[in-house]
Design a protein around this motif. Structure first.
Motif, mmCIF file in Angstrom:
data_model
loop_
_atom_site.group_PDB
_atom_site.id
_atom_site.type_symbol
_atom_site.label_atom_id
_atom_site.label_comp_id
_atom_site.label_asym_id
_atom_site.label_seq_id
_atom_site.Cartn_x
_atom_site.Cartn_y
_atom_site.Cartn_z
ATOM 1 N N SER A 287 13.402 -5.198 -6.089
ATOM 2 C CA SER A 287 13.677 -6.033 -7.253
ATOM 3 C C SER A 287 14.096 -7.425 -6.779
ATOM 4 C CB SER A 287 14.795 -5.416 -8.100
ATOM 5 O OG SER A 287 14.448 -4.107 -8.504
ATOM 6 N N VAL A 288 13.618 -8.461 -7.483
ATOM 7 C CA VAL A 288 13.955 -9.840 -7.125
ATOM 8 C C VAL A 288 14.403 -10.573 -8.379
ATOM 9 C CG1 VAL A 288 12.432 -9.935 -5.129
ATOM 10 C CG2 VAL A 288 11.534 -10.554 -7.378
ATOM 11 N N GLU A 289 14.919 -11.783 -8.172
ATOM 12 C CA GLU A 289 15.423 -12.580 -9.290
ATOM 13 C C GLU A 289 14.325 -12.856 -10.309
ATOM 14 O OE1 GLU A 289 17.204 -16.130 -7.899
ATOM 15 O OE2 GLU A 289 18.788 -15.128 -6.768
ATOM 16 N N GLY A 290 14.757 -13.087 -11.541
ATOM 17 C CA GLY A 290 13.806 -13.379 -12.597
ATOM 18 C C GLY A 290 13.246 -12.136 -13.243
ATOM 19 N N ASN A 291 13.929 -10.975 -13.037
ATOM 20 C CA ASN A 291 13.462 -9.706 -13.599
ATOM 21 C C ASN A 291 12.040 -9.390 -13.149
ATOM 22 O OD1 ASN A 291 15.868 -9.217 -15.055
ATOM 23 N ND2 ASN A 291 15.197 -10.597 -16.677
ATOM 24 N N MET A 292 11.823 -9.555 -11.854
ATOM 25 C CA MET A 292 10.524 -9.290 -11.259
ATOM 26 C C MET A 292 10.651 -8.200 -10.194
ATOM 27 S SD MET A 292 8.659 -11.665 -12.807
ATOM 28 C CE MET A 292 7.183 -12.094 -11.884
ATOM 29 N N ILE A 293 9.534 -7.550 -9.916
ATOM 30 C CA ILE A 293 9.453 -6.585 -8.827
ATOM 31 C C ILE A 293 8.466 -7.131 -7.807
ATOM 32 C CG2 ILE A 293 8.933 -4.215 -8.179
ATOM 33 C CD1 ILE A 293 9.475 -3.399 -11.031
ATOM 34 N N ARG A 294 8.871 -7.108 -6.553
ATOM 35 C CA ARG A 294 8.044 -7.665 -5.487
ATOM 36 C C ARG A 294 7.474 -6.559 -4.614
ATOM 37 N NH1 ARG A 294 9.489 -12.663 -1.385
ATOM 38 N NH2 ARG A 294 8.092 -12.077 0.324
ATOM 39 N N VAL A 295 6.193 -6.696 -4.309
ATOM 40 C CA VAL A 295 5.517 -5.781 -3.388
ATOM 41 C C VAL A 295 5.094 -6.581 -2.165
ATOM 42 C CG1 VAL A 295 3.574 -4.203 -3.051
ATOM 43 C CG2 VAL A 295 4.674 -4.371 -5.298
ATOM 44 N N ASP A 296 5.438 -6.096 -0.965
ATOM 45 C CA ASP A 296 5.066 -6.753 0.288
ATOM 46 C C ASP A 296 4.200 -5.822 1.127
ATOM 47 O OD1 ASP A 296 6.592 -9.174 -0.029
ATOM 48 O OD2 ASP A 296 8.392 -8.009 0.397
ATOM 49 N N HIS A 339 0.540 -11.498 -15.462
ATOM 50 C CA HIS A 339 1.656 -12.454 -15.523
ATOM 51 C C HIS A 339 2.480 -12.434 -14.231
ATOM 52 C CE1 HIS A 339 0.632 -12.754 -19.733
ATOM 53 N NE2 HIS A 339 0.787 -11.441 -19.860
ATOM 54 N N GLY A 340 1.808 -12.196 -13.113
ATOM 55 C CA GLY A 340 2.470 -12.191 -11.814
ATOM 56 C C GLY A 340 1.930 -13.276 -10.906
ATOM 57 N N LYS A 341 2.253 -13.159 -9.634
ATOM 58 C CA LYS A 341 1.847 -14.159 -8.642
ATOM 59 C C LYS A 341 1.578 -13.455 -7.324
ATOM 60 C CE LYS A 341 3.580 -18.264 -6.197
ATOM 61 N NZ LYS A 341 4.757 -19.134 -5.979
ATOM 62 N N LEU A 342 0.509 -13.872 -6.637
ATOM 63 C CA LEU A 342 0.130 -13.312 -5.330
ATOM 64 C C LEU A 342 0.049 -14.441 -4.318
ATOM 65 C CD1 LEU A 342 -1.058 -11.071 -3.444
ATOM 66 C CD2 LEU A 342 -3.291 -11.587 -4.441
ATOM 67 N N TRP A 343 0.633 -14.242 -3.133
ATOM 68 C CA TRP A 343 0.606 -15.284 -2.111
ATOM 69 C C TRP A 343 0.672 -14.652 -0.721
ATOM 70 C CZ3 TRP A 343 4.903 -13.735 -4.690
ATOM 71 C CH2 TRP A 343 6.051 -13.473 -3.944
ATOM 72 N N ALA A 344 0.516 -15.503 0.296
ATOM 73 C CA ALA A 344 0.584 -15.051 1.690
ATOM 74 C C ALA A 344 1.486 -15.992 2.474
ATOM 75 C CB ALA A 344 -0.810 -15.025 2.318
ATOM 76 N N GLU A 345 2.182 -15.425 3.478
ATOM 77 C CA GLU A 345 3.026 -16.238 4.345
ATOM 78 C C GLU A 345 3.063 -15.596 5.731
ATOM 79 O OE1 GLU A 345 7.423 -14.624 3.118
ATOM 80 O OE2 GLU A 345 6.360 -15.856 1.653
ATOM 81 N N ASP A 346 3.532 -16.362 6.693
ATOM 82 C CA ASP A 346 3.592 -15.852 8.065
ATOM 83 C C ASP A 346 4.695 -14.814 8.200
ATOM 84 O OD1 ASP A 346 1.525 -17.492 8.969
ATOM 85 O OD2 ASP A 346 2.884 -19.148 9.404
ATOM 86 N N ASN A 347 4.419 -13.776 8.973
ATOM 87 C CA ASN A 347 5.431 -12.778 9.329
ATOM 88 C C ASN A 347 6.226 -13.331 10.516
ATOM 89 O OD1 ASN A 347 6.945 -10.543 9.934
ATOM 90 N ND2 ASN A 347 5.237 -9.265 10.584
ATOM 91 N N PRO A 348 7.535 -13.491 10.392
ATOM 92 C CA PRO A 348 8.325 -14.052 11.502
ATOM 93 C C PRO A 348 8.124 -13.305 12.812
ATOM 94 C CG PRO A 348 9.659 -13.917 9.522
ATOM 95 C CD PRO A 348 8.371 -13.205 9.215
ATOM 96 N N GLY A 349 7.833 -12.020 12.737
ATOM 97 C CA GLY A 349 7.604 -11.235 13.952
ATOM 98 C C GLY A 349 6.176 -11.275 14.439
ATOM 99 N N GLY A 350 5.344 -12.091 13.803
ATOM 100 C CA GLY A 350 3.928 -12.153 14.145
ATOM 101 C C GLY A 350 3.110 -11.381 13.143
ATOM 102 N N PHE A 356 3.127 -9.862 -3.785
ATOM 103 C CA PHE A 356 2.915 -10.196 -5.191
ATOM 104 C C PHE A 356 4.109 -9.714 -5.994
ATOM 105 C CE2 PHE A 356 0.812 -6.037 -4.838
ATOM 106 C CZ PHE A 356 1.228 -5.357 -5.987
ATOM 107 N N VAL A 357 4.345 -10.393 -7.099
ATOM 108 C CA VAL A 357 5.431 -10.017 -7.995
ATOM 109 C C VAL A 357 4.854 -9.737 -9.381
ATOM 110 C CG1 VAL A 357 7.287 -11.244 -6.802
ATOM 111 C CG2 VAL A 357 5.915 -12.455 -8.509
#
Length: 372
Positions: A287-296, A339-350, A356-357
């Protein structure tokens, strides 16, 4: 008075420039007009020198130019001077065309002058329009092919189901031990029904632009999607960790579509790690702020190449030799339709983290807020 060699050289450079160069005084009167400017606007230099530079502008800028210049001289507040912007120019015949305009201010003997540098954007705009047209045609063709494919696949899927039923019945009639066989046949039948559901959803999405949604527990949806790709991950030597930590996980979604998003992200992660020694994937919810659920979906692959990072979610962008480059684009469309959002970012461990939320149902959000 004859022109000095330096002045003559500078005048020749300005007159031979590929972009239009126009100089004006503090009142906005044109002082010089090079050959490129003549070609762009259709005026000979002698037709415009001494006139207001507003003659080169369309309305409403034409009428507002003197006020703008006066305000700048009084307050120093610039809208174009020293900044530059894309605007429209007005030819002698009244035709408007897009230009990139930069204006520089200079001072000579205590007097201020302004130099305009004008680059014609017409060719670039025609090219961009052509590319958009080609892109739209390709998407339109793909839409029609997808709808047709979804329809045509229904028949062979129905035939597969029928043959499986016949096989199961024949095995029972011949009293063949079928404990393992029944389990396998059941699994195959489930996957056939799943493909059929996917095809129905694709056809709905393409023809109506929307699909049916209902309240679902996202943890269950993600868990089931992970089970679909567990065998592929094991075969590829990928160790998978699933952490479903979202306590309040009720969402209104199309279950099949969101499962497809998770499956697509997992498959991409598995394929990205095929050249890596460390092959670890984590799928999690929280669960994340804004009453959203995040999947990684986190992998330990090589990460995103700079050449594809900025256009990763655009159709037909792919890093796979045999890929169409539509999976991530479709996945983002599905998530945004929810009504969600999907994005990509670098994994700090490589590697890479695809996330998406989705919004929680109003009831879940209210209970979470009251209990918190």
């Amino acid at each position: 008075m004859p022109m000095s060699k330096d002045a003559a050289f500078l005048a020749a450079v300005v007159n031979g420039a590929l972009d239009g160069i126009v100089s004006i005084d503090e009142s906005g009167r044109i002082l010089s007009f090079n050959q490129a400017a003549s070609k762009l606007f259709g005026y000979a230099p002698e037709e415009v020198i001494g006139q207001s530079v507003a003659v080169l502008m369309p309305e409403p800028h034409r009428s507002e130019h003197e006020t703008y210049l006066r305000n700048y001289l009084t307050t120093g507040e610039a809208k174009i001077i020293g900044i530059g912007r894309q605007v429209e120019g007005r030819r002698k015949d009244g035709f408007l065309f897009p230009i990139d305009l930069g204006v520089a201010e200079i001072q000579v003997d205590g007097r201020r002058f302004f130099i305009g540098f004008i680059h014609d954007l017409s060719e670039r705009r025609r090219f961009e329009a052509h590319m958009r047209e080609l892109h739209a045609d390709r998407l339109d063709l793909m839409e029609h092919m997808t709808v047709g494919l979804a329809h045509e696949l229904k028949q062979p899927l129905a035939a597969i189901t029928a043959y499986l039923n016949i096989l199961s019945r024949r095995l029972k009639e011949q009293h063949v031990p079928t404990e393992i066989g029944d389990e396998v046949i059941t699994k195959i039948t489930e996957q056939v029904f799943r493909v059929s559901e996917i095809m129905d959803n694709v056809r709905q999405f393409m023809t109506r632009g929307a699909t049916e949604k209902s309240p679902q527990h996202l943890n269950d949806v993600v868990r089931t999607a992970c089970e679909f790709t567990d065998a592929i991950a094991r075969e590829a030597g990928v160790a998978t960790t699933v952490r479903l930590d979202a306590a309040d996980d009720l969402v209104v979604i199309n279950k099949v579509q969101i499962q497809q998003v998770v499956v697509n992200l997992k498959r991409n992660a598995i394929e990205a790690m095929h050249v890596c020694q460390q092959r670890e994937m984590t799928v999690s919810t929280r669960s994340v702020e804004g009453n959203m659920i995040r999947v990684d979906v986190v992998d330990t692959g090589p990460g995103l190449a700079e050449s594809v990072r900025s256009r990763l979610f655009k159709p037909f962008t792919t890093t796979k030799p045999q890929g169409l480059g539509v999976g991530l684009s479709i996945s983002r469309s599905i998530v945004e339709d929810h009504h969600g959002k999907l994005w990509a970012e670098d994994n700090p461990g490589g590697g890479t983290i695809f996330s998406f939320v989705l919004p929680m149902t109003p009831e879940t959000a209210r209970i979470r807020w009251v209990s918190g």
